[in-house]
Design an enzyme around this catalytic site. Structure first.
Site, mmCIF file in Angstrom:
data_model
loop_
_atom_site.group_PDB
_atom_site.id
_atom_site.type_symbol
_atom_site.label_atom_id
_atom_site.label_comp_id
_atom_site.label_asym_id
_atom_site.label_seq_id
_atom_site.Cartn_x
_atom_site.Cartn_y
_atom_site.Cartn_z
ATOM 1 N N ASP A 482 0.899 -1.053 -0.303
ATOM 2 C CA ASP A 482 0.016 0.388 -0.128
ATOM 3 C C ASP A 482 1.293 1.097 0.154
ATOM 4 O OD1 ASP A 482 -2.548 1.439 -0.052
ATOM 5 O OD2 ASP A 482 -3.120 -0.036 2.123
ATOM 6 N N ASP A 551 -10.778 1.978 -3.407
ATOM 7 C CA ASP A 551 -11.788 1.311 -1.785
ATOM 8 C C ASP A 551 -13.287 1.461 -2.017
ATOM 9 O OD1 ASP A 551 -9.073 0.494 -0.715
ATOM 10 O OD2 ASP A 551 -9.217 2.812 0.325
HETATM 11 C C1 GLA Z 1 -6.019 1.527 1.998
HETATM 12 C C2 GLA Z 1 -6.117 0.642 1.227
HETATM 13 C C3 GLA Z 1 -7.466 -0.118 1.830
HETATM 14 C C4 GLA Z 1 -6.936 -1.259 3.525
HETATM 15 C C5 GLA Z 1 -6.608 0.527 3.898
HETATM 16 C C6 GLA Z 1 -5.837 0.503 5.354
HETATM 17 O O1 GLA Z 1 -6.786 2.221 2.354
HETATM 18 O O2 GLA Z 1 -7.024 0.862 -0.092
HETATM 19 O O3 GLA Z 1 -7.587 -1.319 1.019
HETATM 20 O O4 GLA Z 1 -5.985 -2.320 3.026
HETATM 21 O O5 GLA Z 1 -5.179 1.157 3.629
HETATM 22 O O6 GLA Z 1 -5.016 1.052 5.835
#
Ligand code: GLA
Length: 738
Positions: A482, A551
């Site tokens: 990430d 997301d």
């Molecule tokens: C980001 C990612 C999510 C999740 C969060 C965790 O927003 O896109 O899928 O992994 O971080 O903090």
């Protein structure tokens, strides 16, 4: 006049992209260099002053000797000249938007580039490499243009290598990867399709006719560079291309940082496209003898619409770019939305059992597993301290990997190794590793700052995060990588006087780390994530197996988001998870996830018996069809933007198997499929048995029980009505040749 042509090229100097030859222009000669792929050609040609111009981009000509005659057909130039330099310099005779601007060692800002020579070499049966050398007649300054062509796929990667032997440091003020010129021979003009977005609203398309002057798409965010804009775009010639008709050029930067693409429509209606790293606050200092290599700009062209262009890029990506593109992928259960930061060993033990029960391959443990003096119980602490949190996981990751194995599933984990929370041991131990201005207050994005990957020590640290996980847990099977923050207050303690290198050196530092990861772990699946789809580009994807599009997992939104990514990326790269977002029933959520790389992020224990058994049998259907979805040809049949229901299909190479997904996207009264949807890519002479799959327990097929066997001819000319409606909001049809 810059565009005057002196002499037809002697045949020996005309090179097709597949020949291994080298050439040098004699004083009076015109050199013509066609860069050919299976269907297309770009033609470069010298003029009287030995400037190399790009005189053609389009369908390849049957008679290659006619390439040299193209430029003569254009009578656009006036005194100021119509300039179609192959790489526009600034400060001399070219007055359009430059591809390159420099400040020479003596302070002079004028650059002129003339053709010196070129070579073409064959990398293999499909790939050729053309290298063109340009030099300034006054300064000892050289640019080499690289064109790597993928013949069958009609794809080109173009980049530049800049070098000089002046008496001191030269500053590169602008240094594009590519400069393309499209001839203005149409009255319909050029139509740009571009993408903007934000968190949970990725890849929003806009298409409009380009007006005169310069239109720029760019990013200055440093990391998470695609949060607001993408470098991927399409240019239609004459009118917006449709799926199957029209001339369309697709381009994208292979770069995970600041990018800039300029579209300049000149006075004679020619379009100049200049794509590269964004030069904003990024002058680069180049020592004598050193080389500056730009990232590649990727492009394809089709005379047959956007669908054809997408399939070219998709098959190129599977074959040449993404990791294991022609291989397999793991289905998974993720815990982000079901637990967020709140879990412990016993909760995870339950989730591992659920993973098996559901029938997916892997459990993916998301954020929240690390940090002790600053436990990661929220997004405000712990980033940087990559040790298991002793309270949540007293027996460490290794016991979870073993527990997963005992359940017959694999184990994967989330990391965000480029970042640091001020509330962390790392921040206290290495303040000089953090990107921040020494004399200004810190500014956070999601309570965090970015580590300085320009610094080789930081690169070692980030590589170590991955390497330690795999060394300690050799059976770890998956990583979600990430990157949630942008770069504010760009300053590198490491770069000292070269502060303007930070954005470029950051990305190259990131790529160094990813190269090391891939050298040691060549095939392990890695998901590219950036607070959703904040970093989706082929520069990064060459190290990853898949990406996280957004997301936003509301399936109605995802139909649109996944649809738009499909213009550039193959389905095998799109991680689509079934979650609790949105109001749609489980069937709709699963059917939408199935059009790419399927996963789940829901509480299995909360599913009703029917919902669970639906998911389990859908996974079995997916198993039978995933090869077609991952490796087959994709056809977008009905756009969600223009229809009550969206339809998309995949066909395998021998056209014996296909799958068609249909999703209702309009919930107004009476919305639904009124007319048949014409299928594509089938064999007209084959007979196909059509069967609705993914039926919810207790429901029959909307298509009834009659014989559903049709010829490919019928299905492609008349079509089939999937009967998507308020009663059957999603319909998945499987086709098998009999
Ligand atoms: C980001 C990612 C999510 C999740 C969060 C965790 O927003 O896109 O899928 O992994 O971080 O903090």
């Amino acid at each position: 006049m810059r565009t005057t042509q002196r002499k037809t090229l002697p045949l020996g100097l005309l090179f097709a992209g597949s020949m291994l030859l080298a050439g040098r222009a004699a004083a009076q000669d015109v050199t013509t260099i066609p860069v050919e792929t299976q269907h297309n050609a770009i033609v470069l040609q010298t003029d009287a002053e030995k400037h190399l111009n790009m005189v053609y981009l389009g369908a390849k000509l049957a008679n290659t000797s006619e390439y040299s005659r193209i430029q003569k057909m254009y009578k656009q130039a006036d005194d100021s000249g119509v300039q179609n330099d192959v790489y526009t310099p600034s400060g001399s005779a070219s007055l359009g938007e430059p591809a390159i601007t420099v400040t020479h060692a003596d302070g002079n800002k004028s650059l002129n580039l003339t053709y010196v020579s070129h070579t073409v070499s064959k990398v293999d049966d499909d790939i050729s490499l053309l290298v063109v050398t340009l030099k300034d007649p006054v300064y000892d300054f050289e640019v080499k243009l690289y064109y790597k062509t993928y013949f069958k796929e009609d794809v080109t990667e173009q980049w530049s290598v800049i070098k000089h032997n002046e008496k001191g440091v030269v500053t590169l003020n602008k240094y594009a990867s590519a400069n393309l010129n499209l001839k203005g021979n149409t009255t319909g003009g050029f139509w740009l399709k571009q993408y903007h977005g934000n968190w949970a609203m990725e890849v929003q398309p806009e298409e409009a006719r380009l007006t005169h002057g310069i239109k720029t798409i760019d990013s200055k965010l440093g990391t998470r560079a695609n949060l607001y804009e993408h470098s991927m775009f399409a240019i239609s010639l004459d009118k917006p291309a449709t799926e199957d008709e029209g001339k369309v050029f697709y381009g994208a930067m292979e770069w995970s940082g600041n990018f800039r693409v300029d579209f300049e429509l000149d006075v004679a209606n020619n379009l100049k496209i200049i794509a590269g790293i964004n030069n904003a606050a990024s002058e680069y200092h180049l020592k004598p003898g050193a080389e500056f290599t730009t990232p590649a700009f990727l492009y394809t062209y089709s005379d047959h619409g956007k669908g054809d262009a997408s399939r070219k890029l998709q098959s190129w990506a599977r074959k040449y770019k993404i990791v294991d593109g022609e291989g397999s992928r793991l289905t998974l259960l993720n815990n982000w939305e079901s637990t967020y930061f709140d879990f412990n060993e016993s909760k995870l033990a339950g989730l591992l059992k659920d993973t098996k029960k559901l029938g997916v391959d892997l459990f993916l443990l998301d954020d929240g597993w690390f940090g002790n003096s600053h436990p990661r119980n929220g997004d405000n602490a712990g980033l940087g301290d990559w040790q298991e949190n002793k309270q949540k996981l007293p027996n460490g990751i290794s016991s979870l990997v073993k527990e997963a194995q005992a359940n017959g599933v694999k184990f994967g984990i989330w990391i965000e190794p480029e970042m640091v929370n001020p509330a962390s041991d790392l921040y206290k131990a290495h303040p000089d590793w953090v990107i921040k201005q020494p004399n200004r207050p810190e500014k956070y994005f999601r309570n965090q700052l970015v580590l300085d990957l320009a610094n080789p020590k930081v690169q070692d640290f980030v590589f170590g995060v991955v390497d330690n996980l795999f060394t300690k847990n050799p059976d770890l099977a998956y990583i979600k990588w990430d990157c949630n923050a942008v770069i504010y207050n760009a300053y590198s303690a490491y770069l000292k006087k070269d502060q303007s290198h930070i954005y470029v050196d950051y990305v190259n530092g990131l790529y160094n780390v990813l190269k090391r990861v891939r050298a040691k772990y060549p095939k392990v699946p890695l998901m590219l994530c950036s607070g959703g789809g904040g970093r989706v580009d082929y520069g990064a994807l060459q190290y990853f197996t898949e990406f996280w599009p957004s997301d936003n997992t509301d399936p109605l939104e995802r139909v649109f988001i996944q649809w738009e990514y499909s213009f550039f990326y193959p389905a095998i790269t799109s991680s689509n998870h079934v979650t609790d977002w949105g109001k749609q029933p489980i069937k709709y959520r699963v059917d939408v996830a199935m059009m790419g790389k399927m996963g789940f992020d829901i509480v299995i224990g909360k599913l009703s018996e029917n919902d669970l058994s639906f998911c389990q049998s859908a996974l079995k259907n997916y198993d039978a069809l995933k090869d077609v979805i991952w490796h087959g040809d994709q056809y977008r049949l009905a756009s969600p933007w223009d229809n009550d229901a969206a339809s998309i299909m995949y066909v395998n190479t021998d056209k014996s198997k296909a799958v068609m997904f249909n999703y209702l996207v309009n919930n107004r009264y009476g919305s639904g499929s009124k007319v048949p949807v014409r299928l594509k890519g089938l064999d007209p002479n084959k007979k196909y048995r059509v069967k609705e799959i993914n039926l919810y327990p207790g429901t029959g097929s909307v298509l009834g029980n009659e014989d559903l066997t049709f010829t490919g001819d019928f299905l492609m000319n008349v079509g089939i009505n999937p009967e998507a409606s308020a009663y059957h909001t999603s319909v998945v049809l499987q086709l098998e040749a009999i």
